[in-house]
Design a protein around this motif. Structure first.
Motif, PDB file in Angstrom:
ATOM      1  N   ALA A  39     -67.501 -15.406 -39.645  1.00  0.00           N
ATOM      2  CA  ALA A  39     -68.829 -15.719 -40.170  1.00  0.00           C
ATOM      3  C   ALA A  39     -69.897 -14.881 -39.488  1.00  0.00           C
ATOM      4  CB  ALA A  39     -69.140 -17.197 -39.972  1.00  0.00           C
ATOM      5  N   GLU A  40     -69.638 -14.422 -38.250  1.00  0.00           N
ATOM      6  CA  GLU A  40     -70.643 -13.656 -37.529  1.00  0.00           C
ATOM      7  C   GLU A  40     -70.232 -12.213 -37.244  1.00  0.00           C
ATOM      8  OE1 GLU A  40     -71.216 -15.983 -34.010  1.00  0.00           O
ATOM      9  OE2 GLU A  40     -69.488 -15.109 -32.968  1.00  0.00           O
ATOM     10  N   ARG A  41     -69.068 -11.798 -37.720  1.00  0.00           N
ATOM     11  CA  ARG A  41     -68.574 -10.452 -37.446  1.00  0.00           C
ATOM     12  C   ARG A  41     -68.432  -9.614 -38.713  1.00  0.00           C
ATOM     13  NH1 ARG A  41     -68.162  -8.881 -31.923  1.00  0.00           N
ATOM     14  NH2 ARG A  41     -68.106 -10.837 -30.744  1.00  0.00           N
ATOM     15  N   ASP A  42     -68.620  -8.315 -38.553  1.00  0.00           N
ATOM     16  CA  ASP A  42     -68.374  -7.358 -39.621  1.00  0.00           C
ATOM     17  C   ASP A  42     -66.881  -7.048 -39.649  1.00  0.00           C
ATOM     18  OD1 ASP A  42     -69.207  -5.203 -41.571  1.00  0.00           O
ATOM     19  OD2 ASP A  42     -68.318  -3.957 -39.994  1.00  0.00           O
ATOM     20  N   VAL A  43     -66.257  -7.182 -40.798  1.00  0.00           N
ATOM     21  CA  VAL A  43     -64.806  -7.051 -40.902  1.00  0.00           C
ATOM     22  C   VAL A  43     -64.334  -5.643 -40.549  1.00  0.00           C
ATOM     23  CG1 VAL A  43     -62.829  -7.199 -42.451  1.00  0.00           C
ATOM     24  CG2 VAL A  43     -64.670  -8.884 -42.625  1.00  0.00           C
ATOM     25  N   LEU A  44     -65.041  -4.620 -40.997  1.00  0.00           N
ATOM     26  CA  LEU A  44     -64.607  -3.242 -40.778  1.00  0.00           C
ATOM     27  C   LEU A  44     -64.680  -2.836 -39.310  1.00  0.00           C
ATOM     28  CD1 LEU A  44     -63.783  -0.406 -41.773  1.00  0.00           C
ATOM     29  CD2 LEU A  44     -66.221   0.054 -42.145  1.00  0.00           C
ATOM     30  N   THR A  45     -65.783  -3.155 -38.658  1.00  0.00           N
ATOM     31  CA  THR A  45     -66.038  -2.631 -37.312  1.00  0.00           C
ATOM     32  C   THR A  45     -65.762  -3.615 -36.185  1.00  0.00           C
ATOM     33  OG1 THR A  45     -68.358  -3.323 -37.384  1.00  0.00           O
ATOM     34  CG2 THR A  45     -67.837  -1.132 -38.242  1.00  0.00           C
ATOM     35  N   ALA A  99     -82.358  -0.915 -30.172  1.00  0.00           N
ATOM     36  CA  ALA A  99     -82.059   0.438 -30.639  1.00  0.00           C
ATOM     37  C   ALA A  99     -81.470   0.384 -32.042  1.00  0.00           C
ATOM     38  CB  ALA A  99     -81.080   1.128 -29.689  1.00  0.00           C
ATOM     39  N   VAL A 100     -81.786   1.399 -32.832  1.00  0.00           N
ATOM     40  CA  VAL A 100     -81.219   1.563 -34.168  1.00  0.00           C
ATOM     41  C   VAL A 100     -80.445   2.874 -34.174  1.00  0.00           C
ATOM     42  CG1 VAL A 100     -81.677   1.734 -36.632  1.00  0.00           C
ATOM     43  CG2 VAL A 100     -83.146   0.304 -35.201  1.00  0.00           C
ATOM     44  N   ILE A 101     -79.192   2.818 -34.600  1.00  0.00           N
ATOM     45  CA  ILE A 101     -78.319   3.998 -34.632  1.00  0.00           C
ATOM     46  C   ILE A 101     -77.919   4.272 -36.069  1.00  0.00           C
ATOM     47  CG2 ILE A 101     -76.110   4.967 -33.876  1.00  0.00           C
ATOM     48  CD1 ILE A 101     -77.391   2.175 -31.835  1.00  0.00           C
ATOM     49  N   ASP A 102     -78.083   5.506 -36.485  1.00  0.00           N
ATOM     50  CA  ASP A 102     -77.788   5.891 -37.868  1.00  0.00           C
ATOM     51  C   ASP A 102     -76.841   7.084 -37.860  1.00  0.00           C
ATOM     52  OD1 ASP A 102     -78.728   5.651 -40.869  1.00  0.00           O
ATOM     53  OD2 ASP A 102     -78.769   7.787 -40.380  1.00  0.00           O
ATOM     54  N   CYS A 103     -75.785   7.029 -38.678  1.00  0.00           N
ATOM     55  CA  CYS A 103     -74.841   8.140 -38.787  1.00  0.00           C
ATOM     56  C   CYS A 103     -75.444   9.231 -39.673  1.00  0.00           C
ATOM     57  CB  CYS A 103     -73.517   7.658 -39.362  1.00  0.00           C
ATOM     58  SG  CYS A 103     -72.262   8.951 -39.500  1.00  0.00           S
ATOM     59  N   ASN A 104     -75.581  10.415 -39.114  1.00  0.00           N
ATOM     60  CA  ASN A 104     -76.183  11.530 -39.855  1.00  0.00           C
ATOM     61  C   ASN A 104     -75.265  12.014 -40.983  1.00  0.00           C
ATOM     62  OD1 ASN A 104     -78.418  11.583 -38.085  1.00  0.00           O
ATOM     63  ND2 ASN A 104     -77.278  12.839 -36.626  1.00  0.00           N
ATOM     64  N   PHE A 133     -74.046  10.738 -43.586  1.00  0.00           N
ATOM     65  CA  PHE A 133     -72.877   9.898 -43.872  1.00  0.00           C
ATOM     66  C   PHE A 133     -72.447   9.997 -45.332  1.00  0.00           C
ATOM     67  CE2 PHE A 133     -70.875   5.726 -44.825  1.00  0.00           C
ATOM     68  CZ  PHE A 133     -69.781   5.855 -43.986  1.00  0.00           C
ATOM     69  N   LYS A 134     -73.406  10.101 -46.229  1.00  0.00           N
ATOM     70  CA  LYS A 134     -73.056  10.250 -47.650  1.00  0.00           C
ATOM     71  C   LYS A 134     -72.251  11.528 -47.880  1.00  0.00           C
ATOM     72  CE  LYS A 134     -75.021  10.249 -52.319  1.00  0.00           C
ATOM     73  NZ  LYS A 134     -74.203  11.402 -52.774  1.00  0.00           N
ATOM     74  N   ALA A 135     -72.642  12.600 -47.194  1.00  0.00           N
ATOM     75  CA  ALA A 135     -71.903  13.860 -47.326  1.00  0.00           C
ATOM     76  C   ALA A 135     -70.475  13.720 -46.797  1.00  0.00           C
ATOM     77  CB  ALA A 135     -72.636  14.968 -46.575  1.00  0.00           C
ATOM     78  N   ILE A 136     -70.306  12.936 -45.737  1.00  0.00           N
ATOM     79  CA  ILE A 136     -68.955  12.688 -45.199  1.00  0.00           C
ATOM     80  C   ILE A 136     -68.110  11.958 -46.227  1.00  0.00           C
ATOM     81  CG2 ILE A 136     -67.662  11.401 -43.446  1.00  0.00           C
ATOM     82  CD1 ILE A 136     -69.960  11.981 -41.500  1.00  0.00           C
ATOM     83  N   ASN A 137     -68.683  10.932 -46.833  1.00  0.00           N
ATOM     84  CA  ASN A 137     -67.963  10.188 -47.869  1.00  0.00           C
ATOM     85  C   ASN A 137     -67.626  11.075 -49.067  1.00  0.00           C
ATOM     86  OD1 ASN A 137     -67.575   7.610 -46.822  1.00  0.00           O
ATOM     87  ND2 ASN A 137     -69.593   6.897 -47.440  1.00  0.00           N
ATOM     88  N   ASP A 138     -68.582  11.887 -49.484  1.00  0.00           N
ATOM     89  CA  ASP A 138     -68.370  12.740 -50.657  1.00  0.00           C
ATOM     90  C   ASP A 138     -67.312  13.809 -50.396  1.00  0.00           C
ATOM     91  OD1 ASP A 138     -70.277  11.298 -51.978  1.00  0.00           O
ATOM     92  OD2 ASP A 138     -71.898  12.754 -51.667  1.00  0.00           O
ATOM     93  N   ARG A 139     -67.317  14.350 -49.194  1.00  0.00           N
ATOM     94  CA  ARG A 139     -66.399  15.459 -48.887  1.00  0.00           C
ATOM     95  C   ARG A 139     -65.007  14.990 -48.477  1.00  0.00           C
ATOM     96  NH1 ARG A 139     -67.321  20.256 -44.340  1.00  0.00           N
ATOM     97  NH2 ARG A 139     -65.339  21.350 -44.733  1.00  0.00           N
ATOM     98  N   PHE A 140     -64.953  13.933 -47.663  1.00  0.00           N
ATOM     99  CA  PHE A 140     -63.672  13.519 -47.091  1.00  0.00           C
ATOM    100  C   PHE A 140     -63.140  12.203 -47.655  1.00  0.00           C
ATOM    101  CE2 PHE A 140     -65.861  16.052 -43.821  1.00  0.00           C
ATOM    102  CZ  PHE A 140     -64.907  17.032 -43.593  1.00  0.00           C
ATOM    103  N   GLY A 141     -63.963  11.476 -48.392  1.00  0.00           N
ATOM    104  CA  GLY A 141     -63.531  10.204 -48.969  1.00  0.00           C
ATOM    105  C   GLY A 141     -63.994   9.009 -48.153  1.00  0.00           C
ATOM    106  N   GLY A 188     -76.093  -2.504 -41.591  1.00  0.00           N
ATOM    107  CA  GLY A 188     -75.864  -2.288 -43.015  1.00  0.00           C
ATOM    108  C   GLY A 188     -75.472  -0.848 -43.273  1.00  0.00           C
ATOM    109  N   GLY A 189     -74.479  -0.619 -44.113  1.00  0.00           N
ATOM    110  CA  GLY A 189     -74.055   0.735 -44.429  1.00  0.00           C
ATOM    111  C   GLY A 189     -73.643   1.501 -43.186  1.00  0.00           C
TER     112      GLY A 189
END
Length: 214
Positions: free
Chosen positions: A61-67, A96-101, A103-111, A140-141
């Motif tokens: 209920a309080e955890r993100d399944v993926l990470t 702190a807020v951390i954002d993956c640079n 990331f959409k390009a990573i998904n598009d190129r590598f899946g 999120g995301g």
């Protein structure tokens, strides 16, 4: 790591009920059925199973399944706990807020599977770099938030630098290279509003991202 306390609570509660029934039976009839005693192992197993399901329900209920990080819904409560600790210790609140640079390009190129692996690697760095008193959450995301306590700005900079260094090391060893941008803020006010600190960290994040993209 999943908290096991509810399993122990369930076992204690069920054994207490079983013992109360045994004492009632003995008080009323002057003797007890050995079957009641024989039932203790069975009751313990049932109680353990109930407690395990309870622990799992609370954990997911309080955890993100993926990470495995805290999820967005749990962050306000974690922040309130950090506020109480900051008030007790006199330390500063770090958000702190951390954002993956790109990331959409990573998904598009590598899946998307590789994209998920990248998020998991970032999460491992956060879990390793943030002490138990702190919080690392998937906001999120491809965005994450960190809540921690620091004695001063220098300590906060050390925490952020260590996280970024670990992420760079993980990127160098990964099949898919990745990087992150980090925005953060500090507050001496233990009663500081969560949304205000988040907004401040978020603004710094996008300032940094705009500088690196130009």
């Amino acid at each position: 790591m999943m908290n096991l306390s509810r399993r122990f609570i369930s076992i204690i509660a069920c054994l207490a009920v079983q013992t109360a029934y045994l004492l009632y039976y003995f008080y009323k009839y002057g003797w007890y059925d050995p079957i009641i005693l024989a039932g203790y192992p069975f009751v313990t197993l049932i109680a353990f199973w109930i407690g395990r399901q309870w622990d799992k329900a609370v954990y997911y209920a309080e955890r993100d399944v993926l990470t495995g990080l805290y999820n967005r819904r749990s962050v306000p409560d974690r922040y309130r706990k950090a506020q109480r600790l900051a008030s007790e210790t006199g330390q500063m609140l770090l958000v702190a807020v951390i954002d993956c640079n790109q990331f959409k390009a990573i998904n598009d190129r590598f899946g998307h599977r590789k994209g998920d692996e990248v998020l998991a690697e970032i999460a491992r760095a956060l879990l390793r770099g943030i002490p138990k008193r702190g919080t690392a959450a998937r906001w999120g995301g491809d965005e994450f938030v960190v809540i921690d306590l620091c004695a001063n700005r220098e300590q906060a900079e050390t925490v952020i630098d260590r996280l970024q260094s670990d992420i760079r090391s993980r990127s160098a060893a990964a099949d898919v290279p990745f990087s992150v941008s980090v925005g953060w803020t500090l507050s001496r006010d233990a009663a500081a509003d969560w949304e205000q600190l988040l907004s401040s960290a978020d603004a710094e994040l996008y300032t940094r991202k705009s500088k690196t993209s130009t």
